[in-house]
Design an enzyme around this catalytic site. Sequence first.
Site, mmCIF file in Angstrom:
data_model
loop_
_atom_site.group_PDB
_atom_site.id
_atom_site.type_symbol
_atom_site.label_atom_id
_atom_site.label_comp_id
_atom_site.label_asym_id
_atom_site.label_seq_id
_atom_site.Cartn_x
_atom_site.Cartn_y
_atom_site.Cartn_z
ATOM 1 N N GLY A 144 40.738 38.865 33.288
ATOM 2 C CA GLY A 144 40.203 39.463 34.664
ATOM 3 C C GLY A 144 41.196 39.800 35.470
ATOM 4 N N TRP A 169 31.539 42.473 31.784
ATOM 5 C CA TRP A 169 31.365 42.415 33.277
ATOM 6 C C TRP A 169 31.484 44.138 33.595
ATOM 7 C CZ3 TRP A 169 29.162 38.722 35.096
ATOM 8 C CH2 TRP A 169 29.193 37.247 34.754
ATOM 9 N N GLU A 371 36.595 43.672 41.963
ATOM 10 C CA GLU A 371 37.605 44.467 42.365
ATOM 11 C C GLU A 371 39.006 43.685 43.112
ATOM 12 O OE1 GLU A 371 37.828 47.749 42.550
ATOM 13 O OE2 GLU A 371 35.814 48.465 42.107
HETATM 14 P P1 TGC Z 1 52.283 44.638 38.830
HETATM 15 O O1 TGC Z 1 53.432 44.254 37.834
HETATM 16 O O2 TGC Z 1 52.496 44.095 40.269
HETATM 17 O O3 TGC Z 1 51.979 45.962 38.949
HETATM 18 C C1 TGC Z 1 51.846 46.965 37.640
HETATM 19 C C2 TGC Z 1 52.020 48.315 37.904
HETATM 20 O O4 TGC Z 1 51.116 48.862 38.837
HETATM 21 C C3 TGC Z 1 51.508 49.078 40.153
HETATM 22 N N1 TGC Z 1 50.498 48.635 41.197
HETATM 23 C C4 TGC Z 1 49.777 49.440 41.855
HETATM 24 N N2 TGC Z 1 49.487 50.849 41.783
HETATM 25 C C5 TGC Z 1 48.529 51.293 42.373
HETATM 26 N N3 TGC Z 1 47.754 50.694 43.181
HETATM 27 C C6 TGC Z 1 47.884 49.318 43.100
HETATM 28 N N4 TGC Z 1 46.793 48.619 44.013
HETATM 29 C C7 TGC Z 1 48.833 48.725 42.433
HETATM 30 N N5 TGC Z 1 49.365 47.237 42.339
HETATM 31 C C8 TGC Z 1 50.264 47.282 41.391
HETATM 32 C C9 TGC Z 1 52.786 48.362 40.340
HETATM 33 O O5 TGC Z 1 53.503 49.111 41.211
HETATM 34 C C10 TGC Z 1 53.501 48.752 38.911
HETATM 35 O O6 TGC Z 1 53.910 49.939 38.596
HETATM 36 P P2 TGC Z 1 55.241 50.299 37.715
HETATM 37 O O7 TGC Z 1 55.258 51.668 37.748
HETATM 38 O O8 TGC Z 1 56.061 49.264 38.329
HETATM 39 O O9 TGC Z 1 54.623 49.497 36.582
HETATM 40 O O10 TGC Z 1 51.085 44.193 38.109
HETATM 41 P P3 TGC Z 1 50.682 42.625 37.713
HETATM 42 O O11 TGC Z 1 50.347 42.580 36.298
HETATM 43 O O12 TGC Z 1 51.574 41.435 38.251
HETATM 44 O O13 TGC Z 1 49.154 42.429 38.560
HETATM 45 C C11 TGC Z 1 49.143 42.416 39.884
HETATM 46 C C12 TGC Z 1 47.619 42.356 40.450
HETATM 47 C C13 TGC Z 1 47.381 40.660 40.228
HETATM 48 C C14 TGC Z 1 47.806 42.337 41.794
HETATM 49 C C15 TGC Z 1 46.776 43.053 39.730
HETATM 50 O O14 TGC Z 1 46.872 43.404 38.478
HETATM 51 C C16 TGC Z 1 45.343 42.900 40.376
HETATM 52 O O15 TGC Z 1 45.131 43.771 41.350
HETATM 53 N N6 TGC Z 1 44.495 42.205 39.428
HETATM 54 C C17 TGC Z 1 43.141 42.220 40.029
HETATM 55 C C18 TGC Z 1 42.236 42.798 38.933
HETATM 56 C C19 TGC Z 1 41.054 43.632 39.208
HETATM 57 O O16 TGC Z 1 40.875 43.977 40.484
HETATM 58 N N7 TGC Z 1 40.065 43.938 38.516
HETATM 59 C C20 TGC Z 1 39.314 44.742 38.748
HETATM 60 C C21 TGC Z 1 38.452 45.266 37.676
HETATM 61 S S1 TGC Z 1 37.093 46.706 38.206
HETATM 62 C C22 TGC Z 1 36.000 46.015 38.931
HETATM 63 O O17 TGC Z 1 35.984 44.813 39.317
HETATM 64 C C23 TGC Z 1 34.769 46.990 39.276
HETATM 65 S S2 TGC Z 1 33.729 46.154 39.901
HETATM 66 C C24 TGC Z 1 32.907 47.663 40.583
HETATM 67 C C25 TGC Z 1 31.810 47.644 41.381
HETATM 68 O O18 TGC Z 1 30.599 47.255 40.777
HETATM 69 O O19 TGC Z 1 31.927 47.986 42.571
HETATM 70 P P1 FAD Z 2 39.644 34.924 36.627
HETATM 71 O O1 FAD Z 2 40.626 35.994 36.745
HETATM 72 O O2 FAD Z 2 39.509 34.005 35.438
HETATM 73 O O3 FAD Z 2 39.924 33.858 37.996
HETATM 74 C C1 FAD Z 2 39.373 32.802 38.044
HETATM 75 C C2 FAD Z 2 39.819 32.125 39.192
HETATM 76 O O4 FAD Z 2 41.265 31.958 39.100
HETATM 77 C C3 FAD Z 2 39.417 33.147 40.545
HETATM 78 O O5 FAD Z 2 39.278 32.242 41.728
HETATM 79 C C4 FAD Z 2 40.994 33.815 40.714
HETATM 80 O O6 FAD Z 2 41.121 33.905 42.142
HETATM 81 C C5 FAD Z 2 41.970 32.722 40.286
HETATM 82 N N1 FAD Z 2 43.229 33.146 39.993
HETATM 83 C C6 FAD Z 2 43.491 34.138 38.791
HETATM 84 N N2 FAD Z 2 44.662 34.268 38.886
HETATM 85 C C7 FAD Z 2 45.380 33.887 39.745
HETATM 86 C C8 FAD Z 2 46.744 33.615 40.329
HETATM 87 N N3 FAD Z 2 47.549 34.282 39.744
HETATM 88 N N4 FAD Z 2 46.847 32.981 41.268
HETATM 89 C C9 FAD Z 2 45.906 31.934 42.044
HETATM 90 N N5 FAD Z 2 44.661 32.299 41.502
HETATM 91 C C10 FAD Z 2 44.296 32.860 40.650
HETATM 92 N N6 FAD Z 2 35.500 44.877 35.815
HETATM 93 C C11 FAD Z 2 35.692 46.110 35.333
HETATM 94 O O7 FAD Z 2 36.655 46.392 34.758
HETATM 95 N N7 FAD Z 2 34.769 46.959 35.576
HETATM 96 C C12 FAD Z 2 33.438 46.792 36.359
HETATM 97 O O8 FAD Z 2 32.885 47.623 36.361
HETATM 98 C C13 FAD Z 2 33.361 45.459 36.683
HETATM 99 N N8 FAD Z 2 32.020 45.205 37.428
HETATM 100 C C14 FAD Z 2 31.993 43.815 37.726
HETATM 101 C C15 FAD Z 2 30.516 43.671 38.251
HETATM 102 C C16 FAD Z 2 30.241 42.334 38.328
HETATM 103 C C17 FAD Z 2 28.959 42.071 39.070
HETATM 104 C C18 FAD Z 2 31.116 41.287 38.438
HETATM 105 C C19 FAD Z 2 31.045 39.775 38.813
HETATM 106 C C20 FAD Z 2 32.359 41.515 38.191
HETATM 107 C C21 FAD Z 2 32.866 42.791 37.444
HETATM 108 N N9 FAD Z 2 34.003 43.264 36.986
HETATM 109 C C22 FAD Z 2 34.214 44.279 36.544
HETATM 110 C C23 FAD Z 2 35.116 42.246 36.547
HETATM 111 C C24 FAD Z 2 35.847 41.656 37.924
HETATM 112 O O9 FAD Z 2 36.591 42.682 38.228
HETATM 113 C C25 FAD Z 2 36.376 40.437 37.328
HETATM 114 O O10 FAD Z 2 35.324 39.067 37.412
HETATM 115 C C26 FAD Z 2 37.609 39.983 38.471
HETATM 116 O O11 FAD Z 2 38.737 40.664 38.540
HETATM 117 C C27 FAD Z 2 37.790 38.586 38.331
HETATM 118 O O12 FAD Z 2 38.241 38.201 36.868
HETATM 119 P P2 FAD Z 2 37.773 37.185 36.300
HETATM 120 O O13 FAD Z 2 36.310 37.068 36.415
HETATM 121 O O14 FAD Z 2 38.134 37.074 34.733
HETATM 122 O O15 FAD Z 2 38.426 35.768 36.917
#
Ligand code: TGC
Ligand code: FAD
Length: 394
Positions: A144, A169, A371
């Site tokens: 995630g 998700w 996100e």
């Molecule tokens: P890290 O080694 O730091 O970075 C890997 C490569 O990515 C680049 N980068 C970015 N580029 C553009 N925008 C950003 N925000 C970027 N952050 C990092 C970075 O420069 C690097 O590039 P390169 O060329 O050097 O390879 O990556 P890491 O594996 O240590 O992870 C960093 C971390 C934890 C910040 C990142 O993985 C993260 O943001 N995790 C959260 C995952 C997340 O947000 N998932 C969302 C899934 S989608 C969703 O939730 C949709 S909900 C939709 C809805 O219903 O509205």
């Molecule tokens: P985890 O990553 O398992 O995290 C669990 C806890 O551990 C959190 O409190 C987190 O902050 C903490 N944690 C994790 N790593 C660290 C760290 N390094 N240091 C400190 N604390 C840490 N994803 C998609 O790709 N596409 C979508 O369209 C999408 N839609 C979504 C819709 C809904 C309603 C929801 C709930 C989620 C959706 N997601 C989607 C997934 C969402 O992006 C993930 O749930 C989110 O990124 C967190 O991942 P996780 O739930 O696996 O939590």
Amino acid sequence: MKTDLYIHPDYYNMDSMLSEEHKLIREATRSWVKKEVVPIIDENYENATFPNHIIPGLGEVGAFGPYIPEKYGGPGLDQISYGLIMQELERCDSGLRSTASVQSSLVMYPIYSWGSEEQKEKYLPKLATGEMIGCFGLTEPDFGSNPGGMLSNYKDSGDHVVLNGSKMWISNAPFADIAVVWAKNEDGRIHGLIVERGMEGFSTPEMHGKLSLRASATGELIFDNVKVPKTNILPGKSGLGAPLKCLDSARYGIAWGTLGAAMDCYDQALRYSKERTQFGTPIASFQLIQKKLAEMITEITKAQLLTLRLGQLRNEGKATSAQISMAKRNNCEIALNIAREARQIHGAMGITDEYSIMRHMANLESVITYEGTHDIHLLITGMDVTGIPAFKKE
Ligand code: TGC
Ligand code: FAD
């Protein structure tokens, strides 16, 4: 039927910093939301359904790819317009905004930014009208916050690749026509693939039991030896940076959207506190109620300034990922706090569906997690100011 009396708070006259076009776009979205979505949102929330019949309307107000150029069927608006549309949608419900954010920032944005000309022409105009709906597959059951560890992968097989793995998700998945899926190639490099509904071995089971974001459909994506034509791979960018760049755009929209939810809660709490009488006087006359309202409007005003400035930076192409993280994190937090305080001001009435407050509060628990979780965004700011990433244990 409930009457929607919403008047948005504007304590620092932020409207004077918007153009006439911005205000017209906001008004058009607000009127459409009031007429088409407000009357049906509670029922959909209760039934855990997304009202699919409003999809063409979302396209008409420009909520699908607001900044996609007219050449590809989008309205070609600026980033502040995009933000204002998201604000109006989430003022009604975070799930409504989610559907539009995913379509715009997580599906249209990568196709527009890194798709081939054929991909852009095939998908973008239909996505802009809502004739086609997309979803975005990054998160997996065991990955995630750390999407870079993903297991989904594909292997070369002549004119196509064979995709295996699963995503979890995923917003819009149960009814999406296409999915932008992030998976590793044989070298372990992440690429984006456009997977179409109907491809053999591709299924999208709905996830049930959510107590938050109930008016948004969430599902899994399952890939069992799916043959994806090589022409469906996004050619323009690879690596984790590609999906993370899409997240920048969606997180920016969420910063505006959550502010909409916060403003809706404040607006209702202010009105209720003047109408509700206890001990022979409106509860608004009590200092403790005024403290809550004063703190709410202060946080909203600070967030409005932060968000509009971020919009200006986005328009100039200068907003950093870390600046976006700060706004997403801050605005989710203040919105959730404001929803909780507004709920208290409404007393017992606050837990009913007479008011949208409890629904906002439950929704915001998803928004503060997806996100990028609240803590991940804090660590992004920490990394930005110190230069030291604290995500991983070496
Ligand atoms: P890290 O080694 O730091 O970075 C890997 C490569 O990515 C680049 N980068 C970015 N580029 C553009 N925008 C950003 N925000 C970027 N952050 C990092 C970075 O420069 C690097 O590039 P390169 O060329 O050097 O390879 O990556 P890491 O594996 O240590 O992870 C960093 C971390 C934890 C910040 C990142 O993985 C993260 O943001 N995790 C959260 C995952 C997340 O947000 N998932 C969302 C899934 S989608 C969703 O939730 C949709 S909900 C939709 C809805 O219903 O509205
Ligand atoms: P985890 O990553 O398992 O995290 C669990 C806890 O551990 C959190 O409190 C987190 O902050 C903490 N944690 C994790 N790593 C660290 C760290 N390094 N240091 C400190 N604390 C840490 N994803 C998609 O790709 N596409 C979508 O369209 C999408 N839609 C979504 C819709 C809904 C309603 C929801 C709930 C989620 C959706 N997601 C989607 C997934 C969402 O992006 C993930 O749930 C989110 O990124 C967190 O991942 P996780 O739930 O696996 O939590």
